[in-house]
Design a protein around this motif. Sequence first.
Motif, PDB file in Angstrom:
ATOM      1  N   GLY A  72       0.790  -1.222   0.000  1.00 48.85           N
ATOM      2  CA  GLY A  72       0.000   0.000   0.000  1.00 48.85           C
ATOM      3  C   GLY A  72       0.818   1.266   0.000  1.00 48.85           C
ATOM      4  N   VAL A  73       2.126   1.168  -0.252  1.00 50.05           N
ATOM      5  CA  VAL A  73       3.004   2.334  -0.299  1.00 50.05           C
ATOM      6  C   VAL A  73       3.710   2.348  -1.653  1.00 50.05           C
ATOM      7  CG1 VAL A  73       5.004   3.495   0.747  1.00 50.05           C
ATOM      8  CG2 VAL A  73       3.363   2.272   2.192  1.00 50.05           C
ATOM      9  N   PHE A  74       3.810   3.510  -2.266  1.00 47.92           N
ATOM     10  CA  PHE A  74       4.557   3.610  -3.516  1.00 47.92           C
ATOM     11  C   PHE A  74       5.070   5.031  -3.700  1.00 47.92           C
ATOM     12  CE2 PHE A  74       0.119   4.462  -4.524  1.00 47.92           C
ATOM     13  CZ  PHE A  74       0.158   5.531  -5.411  1.00 47.92           C
ATOM     14  N   LEU A  75       6.060   5.175  -4.559  1.00 43.04           N
ATOM     15  CA  LEU A  75       6.674   6.455  -4.877  1.00 43.04           C
ATOM     16  C   LEU A  75       6.089   6.952  -6.187  1.00 43.04           C
ATOM     17  CD1 LEU A  75       8.886   8.297  -3.679  1.00 43.04           C
ATOM     18  CD2 LEU A  75      10.529   7.137  -5.159  1.00 43.04           C
ATOM     19  N   HIS A  76       5.718   8.229  -6.210  1.00 41.12           N
ATOM     20  CA  HIS A  76       5.056   8.776  -7.390  1.00 41.12           C
ATOM     21  C   HIS A  76       5.585  10.180  -7.655  1.00 41.12           C
ATOM     22  CE1 HIS A  76       1.781   8.912 -10.319  1.00 41.12           C
ATOM     23  NE2 HIS A  76       1.526  10.137  -9.922  1.00 41.12           N
ATOM     24  N   GLU A  77       5.647  10.555  -8.930  1.00 41.09           N
ATOM     25  CA  GLU A  77       6.107  11.890  -9.293  1.00 41.09           C
ATOM     26  C   GLU A  77       5.032  12.605 -10.091  1.00 41.09           C
ATOM     27  OE1 GLU A  77      10.173  14.054 -10.756  1.00 41.09           O
ATOM     28  OE2 GLU A  77       9.518  12.292 -11.859  1.00 41.09           O
ATOM     29  N   ALA A  78       4.926  13.893  -9.894  1.00 43.79           N
ATOM     30  CA  ALA A  78       3.946  14.706 -10.613  1.00 43.79           C
ATOM     31  C   ALA A  78       4.491  16.113 -10.801  1.00 43.79           C
ATOM     32  CB  ALA A  78       2.620  14.750  -9.857  1.00 43.79           C
ATOM     33  N   PRO A  79       4.020  16.825 -11.828  1.00 43.98           N
ATOM     34  CA  PRO A  79       4.494  18.199 -12.070  1.00 43.98           C
ATOM     35  C   PRO A  79       3.683  19.253 -11.328  1.00 43.98           C
ATOM     36  CG  PRO A  79       3.103  17.520 -13.876  1.00 43.98           C
ATOM     37  CD  PRO A  79       3.143  16.351 -12.912  1.00 43.98           C
ATOM     38  N   VAL A  80       2.667  18.832 -10.557  1.00 42.62           N
ATOM     39  CA  VAL A  80       1.789  19.786  -9.886  1.00 42.62           C
ATOM     40  C   VAL A  80       1.642  19.407  -8.419  1.00 42.62           C
ATOM     41  CG1 VAL A  80       0.498  20.350 -11.980  1.00 42.62           C
ATOM     42  CG2 VAL A  80      -0.229  18.426 -10.565  1.00 42.62           C
ATOM     43  N   ASP A  81       1.012  20.304  -7.658  1.00 44.84           N
ATOM     44  CA  ASP A  81       0.781  20.091  -6.230  1.00 44.84           C
ATOM     45  C   ASP A  81      -0.369  19.100  -6.064  1.00 44.84           C
ATOM     46  OD1 ASP A  81       0.182  20.205  -3.538  1.00 44.84           O
ATOM     47  OD2 ASP A  81       0.553  22.356  -3.380  1.00 44.84           O
ATOM     48  N   LEU A  82      -0.045  17.836  -5.811  1.00 50.16           N
ATOM     49  CA  LEU A  82      -1.074  16.799  -5.751  1.00 50.16           C
ATOM     50  C   LEU A  82      -2.052  16.969  -4.588  1.00 50.16           C
ATOM     51  CD1 LEU A  82       0.908  13.604  -6.791  1.00 50.16           C
ATOM     52  CD2 LEU A  82      -0.763  14.883  -8.131  1.00 50.16           C
ATOM     53  N   PRO A  83      -1.608  17.278  -3.357  1.00 53.07           N
ATOM     54  CA  PRO A  83      -2.584  17.460  -2.280  1.00 53.07           C
ATOM     55  C   PRO A  83      -3.591  18.559  -2.586  1.00 53.07           C
ATOM     56  CG  PRO A  83      -0.399  17.146  -1.362  1.00 53.07           C
ATOM     57  CD  PRO A  83      -0.212  17.306  -2.843  1.00 53.07           C
ATOM     58  N   ALA A  84      -3.147  19.622  -3.232  1.00 50.56           N
ATOM     59  CA  ALA A  84      -4.074  20.698  -3.598  1.00 50.56           C
ATOM     60  C   ALA A  84      -5.104  20.195  -4.602  1.00 50.56           C
ATOM     61  CB  ALA A  84      -3.306  21.881  -4.174  1.00 50.56           C
ATOM     62  N   LEU A  85      -4.659  19.401  -5.568  1.00 48.73           N
ATOM     63  CA  LEU A  85      -5.589  18.853  -6.554  1.00 48.73           C
ATOM     64  C   LEU A  85      -6.630  17.961  -5.893  1.00 48.73           C
ATOM     65  CD1 LEU A  85      -3.472  17.896  -9.691  1.00 48.73           C
ATOM     66  CD2 LEU A  85      -4.907  19.890  -9.333  1.00 48.73           C
ATOM     67  N   LEU A  86      -6.187  17.105  -4.981  1.00 50.40           N
ATOM     68  CA  LEU A  86      -7.117  16.208  -4.306  1.00 50.40           C
ATOM     69  C   LEU A  86      -8.097  16.960  -3.420  1.00 50.40           C
ATOM     70  CD1 LEU A  86      -4.801  13.214  -3.319  1.00 50.40           C
ATOM     71  CD2 LEU A  86      -6.216  13.498  -5.361  1.00 50.40           C
ATOM     72  N   ALA A  87      -7.720  18.170  -3.025  1.00 51.62           N
ATOM     73  CA  ALA A  87      -8.617  19.008  -2.229  1.00 51.62           C
ATOM     74  C   ALA A  87      -9.544  19.836  -3.110  1.00 51.62           C
ATOM     75  CB  ALA A  87      -7.803  19.925  -1.327  1.00 51.62           C
ATOM     76  N   GLY A  88      -9.448  19.640  -4.442  1.00 51.00           N
ATOM     77  CA  GLY A  88     -10.320  20.353  -5.368  1.00 51.00           C
ATOM     78  C   GLY A  88      -9.859  21.746  -5.701  1.00 51.00           C
ATOM     79  N   GLN A  89      -8.617  22.080  -5.370  1.00 51.55           N
ATOM     80  CA  GLN A  89      -8.097  23.415  -5.636  1.00 51.55           C
ATOM     81  C   GLN A  89      -7.482  23.476  -7.035  1.00 51.55           C
ATOM     82  OE1 GLN A  89      -5.354  24.227  -2.444  1.00 51.55           O
ATOM     83  NE2 GLN A  89      -6.870  23.769  -0.854  1.00 51.55           N
ATOM     84  N   PRO A  90      -7.269  24.691  -7.567  1.00 48.87           N
ATOM     85  CA  PRO A  90      -6.651  24.821  -8.888  1.00 48.87           C
ATOM     86  C   PRO A  90      -5.245  24.229  -8.894  1.00 48.87           C
ATOM     87  CG  PRO A  90      -7.660  26.900  -8.215  1.00 48.87           C
ATOM     88  CD  PRO A  90      -7.675  26.002  -7.014  1.00 48.87           C
ATOM     89  N   ALA A  91      -4.833  23.799 -10.078  1.00 44.99           N
ATOM     90  CA  ALA A  91      -3.506  23.197 -10.217  1.00 44.99           C
ATOM     91  C   ALA A  91      -2.430  24.255 -10.034  1.00 44.99           C
ATOM     92  CB  ALA A  91      -3.368  22.549 -11.588  1.00 44.99           C
ATOM     93  N   ALA A  92      -1.432  23.943  -9.237  1.00 45.06           N
ATOM     94  CA  ALA A  92      -0.277  24.820  -9.043  1.00 45.06           C
ATOM     95  C   ALA A  92       0.970  24.032  -9.399  1.00 45.06           C
ATOM     96  CB  ALA A  92      -0.211  25.306  -7.593  1.00 45.06           C
ATOM     97  N   ALA A  93       1.831  24.620 -10.196  1.00 51.51           N
ATOM     98  CA  ALA A  93       3.052  23.937 -10.605  1.00 51.51           C
ATOM     99  C   ALA A  93       3.918  23.653  -9.377  1.00 51.51           C
ATOM    100  CB  ALA A  93       3.821  24.787 -11.604  1.00 51.51           C
TER     101      ALA A  93
END
Length: 291
Positions: A202-223
């Motif tokens: 249930g644990v893994f490493l992931h990369e993204a170009p944006v702020d993922l917690p903000a996205l999951l909270a429904g907020q606009p994407a921030a680089a």
Amino acid sequence: DLEQSFALAWRLLSQGVHVTAQTLCVLPDTPYFNEHFDKLQFDGFSSLSRAALSPAEVAAVQAHPALFSSFYYLESPAAPRRLLVAAMHLSNLLRQLPHTCQRLADAPGDPFTRLRAWHAAGRLPGLEADFDPVGAALLGEWVAEVDRPALTAVFELEAAALTARKRLMSPPALSPPALSPPSLSPPSLSPAAQAGVRWAPGVFLHEAPVDLPALLAGQPAAARPGAWLVQLRGDLGLQLQPMARRHAEALAALPAGLDRAGARRALEGRLPGEGSALLGRLLAHGLLRLG
């Protein structure tokens, strides 16, 4: 009726409602059963009776259709069997990608229209095959066409989380491959490059170009390019911890089979003065496995 069912399912899914779909099961001794009994067909699949049947059980079901009619189905030109089963699987798959569905709510089209097109093109798997890789590919095709960075990032995260959840439920020898390789991740952090890392279940490493917690909270994407350590929480929850890229790359490069001393040496070689502390934190929180 089928189109209305598809439309209702998508409307609910895109609003964050958990939808669990089933194909129609013909229950014994009902008016529908009595009217269509002679048209019942058996292919071994039933969404009501999900347990895999042994050869002896299959023989019993086939010998007593009146008793086990829920294992049977009725074919219809308006609702082909393979399409119905795929639609059921797609509904249940989309339920596990809630943030992706909500961000697709205003996109042109819908997943079930796309599913019909895949069915017409012969792109759907057999009834016994794992539908999730096909469903993720179908959804990924739509996400790519919409071409929104925030949507792409959320989809890749949820697809990676779904893969991790499937691995939790599968024996190691049968663990499924990643459903959708992260197109934005460099080779050093791709799932294939992390083959030696033994993260806790249930644990893994992931990369993204944006702020993922903000996205999951429904907020606009921030680089905010970076790596995240992701932990599965409950049925669909995710906990994300930011991780320095140098730490993520050092962990991704760990060979398989190291004991604690070997892992400490390997990390200190790549992260002088930091490797031992990083390893200690991960082991103390039960996030990494060695040996």
